[in-house]
Each structure stands twice: as structure tokens, then as C-alpha cells.
Design a protein around this motif. Structure first.
Motif, PDB file in Angstrom:
ATOM      1  N   ASP A  50       0.853  -1.179   0.000  1.00  0.00           N
ATOM      2  CA  ASP A  50       0.000   0.000   0.000  1.00  0.00           C
ATOM      3  C   ASP A  50       0.896   1.239   0.000  1.00  0.00           C
ATOM      4  O   ASP A  50       1.697   1.445   0.909  1.00  0.00           O
ATOM      5  CB  ASP A  50      -0.902  -0.004   1.235  1.00  0.00           C
ATOM      6  N   GLY A  51       0.771   2.074  -1.033  1.00  0.00           N
ATOM      7  CA  GLY A  51       1.644   3.227  -1.188  1.00  0.00           C
ATOM      8  C   GLY A  51       1.531   4.223  -0.058  1.00  0.00           C
ATOM      9  O   GLY A  51       2.531   4.787   0.389  1.00  0.00           O
ATOM     10  N   ALA A  55       4.584   5.289   2.411  1.00  0.00           N
ATOM     11  CA  ALA A  55       5.034   6.673   2.544  1.00  0.00           C
ATOM     12  C   ALA A  55       5.132   7.077   4.009  1.00  0.00           C
ATOM     13  O   ALA A  55       5.925   7.956   4.355  1.00  0.00           O
ATOM     14  CB  ALA A  55       4.086   7.604   1.805  1.00  0.00           C
ATOM     15  N   GLY A  56       4.362   6.449   4.871  1.00  0.00           N
ATOM     16  CA  GLY A  56       4.395   6.762   6.294  1.00  0.00           C
ATOM     17  C   GLY A  56       5.477   6.038   7.061  1.00  0.00           C
ATOM     18  O   GLY A  56       5.703   6.325   8.237  1.00  0.00           O
ATOM     19  N   PHE A  73       5.362   2.469  -3.964  1.00  0.00           N
ATOM     20  CA  PHE A  73       5.720   3.755  -3.371  1.00  0.00           C
ATOM     21  C   PHE A  73       5.879   4.828  -4.441  1.00  0.00           C
ATOM     22  O   PHE A  73       5.377   5.943  -4.301  1.00  0.00           O
ATOM     23  CB  PHE A  73       7.015   3.601  -2.571  1.00  0.00           C
ATOM     24  N   LYS A  74       6.567   4.496  -5.543  1.00  0.00           N
ATOM     25  CA  LYS A  74       6.769   5.464  -6.626  1.00  0.00           C
ATOM     26  C   LYS A  74       5.444   5.823  -7.300  1.00  0.00           C
ATOM     27  O   LYS A  74       5.210   6.979  -7.648  1.00  0.00           O
ATOM     28  CB  LYS A  74       7.755   4.917  -7.666  1.00  0.00           C
ATOM     29  N   GLU A  75       4.558   4.838  -7.486  1.00  0.00           N
ATOM     30  CA  GLU A  75       3.239   5.117  -8.059  1.00  0.00           C
ATOM     31  C   GLU A  75       2.438   6.047  -7.143  1.00  0.00           C
ATOM     32  O   GLU A  75       1.763   6.962  -7.609  1.00  0.00           O
ATOM     33  CB  GLU A  75       2.467   3.824  -8.294  1.00  0.00           C
ATOM     34  N   PHE A  76       2.518   5.823  -5.844  1.00  0.00           N
ATOM     35  CA  PHE A  76       1.814   6.668  -4.896  1.00  0.00           C
ATOM     36  C   PHE A  76       2.351   8.098  -4.944  1.00  0.00           C
ATOM     37  O   PHE A  76       1.583   9.059  -4.953  1.00  0.00           O
ATOM     38  CB  PHE A  76       1.954   6.100  -3.472  1.00  0.00           C
ATOM     39  N   GLN A  77       3.676   8.238  -5.012  1.00  0.00           N
ATOM     40  CA  GLN A  77       4.268   9.574  -5.100  1.00  0.00           C
ATOM     41  C   GLN A  77       3.838  10.284  -6.379  1.00  0.00           C
ATOM     42  O   GLN A  77       3.507  11.470  -6.357  1.00  0.00           O
ATOM     43  CB  GLN A  77       5.797   9.479  -5.075  1.00  0.00           C
ATOM     44  N   THR A  78       3.830   9.564  -7.493  1.00  0.00           N
ATOM     45  CA  THR A  78       3.423  10.159  -8.765  1.00  0.00           C
ATOM     46  C   THR A  78       1.966  10.592  -8.718  1.00  0.00           C
ATOM     47  O   THR A  78       1.616  11.697  -9.152  1.00  0.00           O
ATOM     48  CB  THR A  78       3.633   9.157  -9.913  1.00  0.00           C
ATOM     49  N   LEU A  79       1.104   9.724  -8.199  1.00  0.00           N
ATOM     50  CA  LEU A  79      -0.320  10.046  -8.095  1.00  0.00           C
ATOM     51  C   LEU A  79      -0.546  11.255  -7.196  1.00  0.00           C
ATOM     52  O   LEU A  79      -1.330  12.147  -7.528  1.00  0.00           O
ATOM     53  CB  LEU A  79      -1.089   8.835  -7.568  1.00  0.00           C
ATOM     54  N   GLU A  80       0.142  11.312  -6.059  1.00  0.00           N
ATOM     55  CA  GLU A  80      -0.004  12.443  -5.142  1.00  0.00           C
ATOM     56  C   GLU A  80       0.458  13.750  -5.784  1.00  0.00           C
ATOM     57  O   GLU A  80      -0.177  14.786  -5.611  1.00  0.00           O
ATOM     58  CB  GLU A  80       0.785  12.192  -3.853  1.00  0.00           C
ATOM     59  N   SER A  81       1.555  13.705  -6.535  1.00  0.00           N
ATOM     60  CA  SER A  81       2.037  14.940  -7.166  1.00  0.00           C
ATOM     61  C   SER A  81       1.095  15.395  -8.271  1.00  0.00           C
ATOM     62  O   SER A  81       0.872  16.595  -8.452  1.00  0.00           O
ATOM     63  CB  SER A  81       3.454  14.754  -7.704  1.00  0.00           C
ATOM     64  N   GLU A  82       0.507  14.447  -9.018  1.00  0.00           N
ATOM     65  CA  GLU A  82      -0.461  14.818 -10.058  1.00  0.00           C
ATOM     66  C   GLU A  82      -1.725  15.417  -9.444  1.00  0.00           C
ATOM     67  O   GLU A  82      -2.259  16.408  -9.948  1.00  0.00           O
ATOM     68  CB  GLU A  82      -0.820  13.601 -10.913  1.00  0.00           C
ATOM     69  N   LEU A  83      -2.202  14.828  -8.362  1.00  0.00           N
ATOM     70  CA  LEU A  83      -3.386  15.357  -7.694  1.00  0.00           C
ATOM     71  C   LEU A  83      -3.111  16.729  -7.084  1.00  0.00           C
ATOM     72  O   LEU A  83      -3.975  17.605  -7.089  1.00  0.00           O
ATOM     73  CB  LEU A  83      -3.872  14.388  -6.617  1.00  0.00           C
TER      74      LEU A  83
END
Length: 99
Positions: A50-51, A55-56, A73-83
Motif C-alpha cells: 500500500d503506497g 510513505a508513512g 511507493f513510486k506510483e503513490f508519489q506520482t499520483l499524489e504529485s499529479e493530484l
């Protein structure tokens, strides 16, 4: 939380709270920290993918991650930056008029 210090002569000092709300502790300059009285809680290693959970986790855990965890983790970071880029600032104002 009280901390025990020992100087180069072997004399131990126990820190005591100052009567004021100061942050510093009065100890000799040559004293070094020996141990903490209260143990710190350790975060267990996370085995999932779970991304948000990854991250936590502490940065020191990253050296134990698997390839799947790194991808998540990288997918979660990318999604968060896009949002974050597409989020519009939200503001609200309430005007109350007396009649």
C-alpha cells in the motif's frame, strides 16, 4: 523524560526539569548522553504494497523494501504529485449583514 549524562571523569548527571519553561538542560559541556529512561516505540517493518502506508514508514526501512514495494511507493508519489498539481485552491467567505 529524564536523561542520564556522564562526563569524562565518570560522574553521572540526571537532568531535571528547569523551573521555567526553557527548552535547554543544564549539564556540563564535556558530558555525553548515555541512555534515555523511556524506551522509544519502534515501527514494525511493513510487508504490504500500500503506497500510503509505505510513505508513512521511516526512511530507514526503505533499504529493506522489495521491488514491488518500491513500485507501489513510486506510483503513490506520482499520483499524489499529479493530484496536488490539479487541485484548485479553495476559499470561502461568509458575509453577515445587519438589517
Amino acid at each position: 523524560m529524564s536523561v542520564v549524562y556522564r562526563d569524562e571523569r565518570g560522574v553521572e548527571y540526571v537532568s531535571v526539569p528547569l523551573p521555567t519553561h526553557e527548552v535547554t538542560e543544564a549539564v556540563p559541556i564535556d558530558a555525553r548522553r548515555l541512555r534515555r529512561r523511556s524506551p522509544q516505540d519502534e515501527v514494525p517493518f511493513y510487508a504490504g504494497t500500500d503506497g500510503a502506508e509505505l510513505a508513512g514508514q521511516p526512511r530507514s526501512h526503505r533499504k529493506h523494501w522489495t521491488d514491488e514495494q518500491w513500485v507501489a511507493f513510486k506510483e503513490f508519489q506520482t499520483l499524489e504529485s499529479e493530484l496536488a498539481r490539479t487541485d484548485q485552491p479553495v476559499a470561502a467567505a461568509v458575509v453577515v449583514k445587519m438589517r
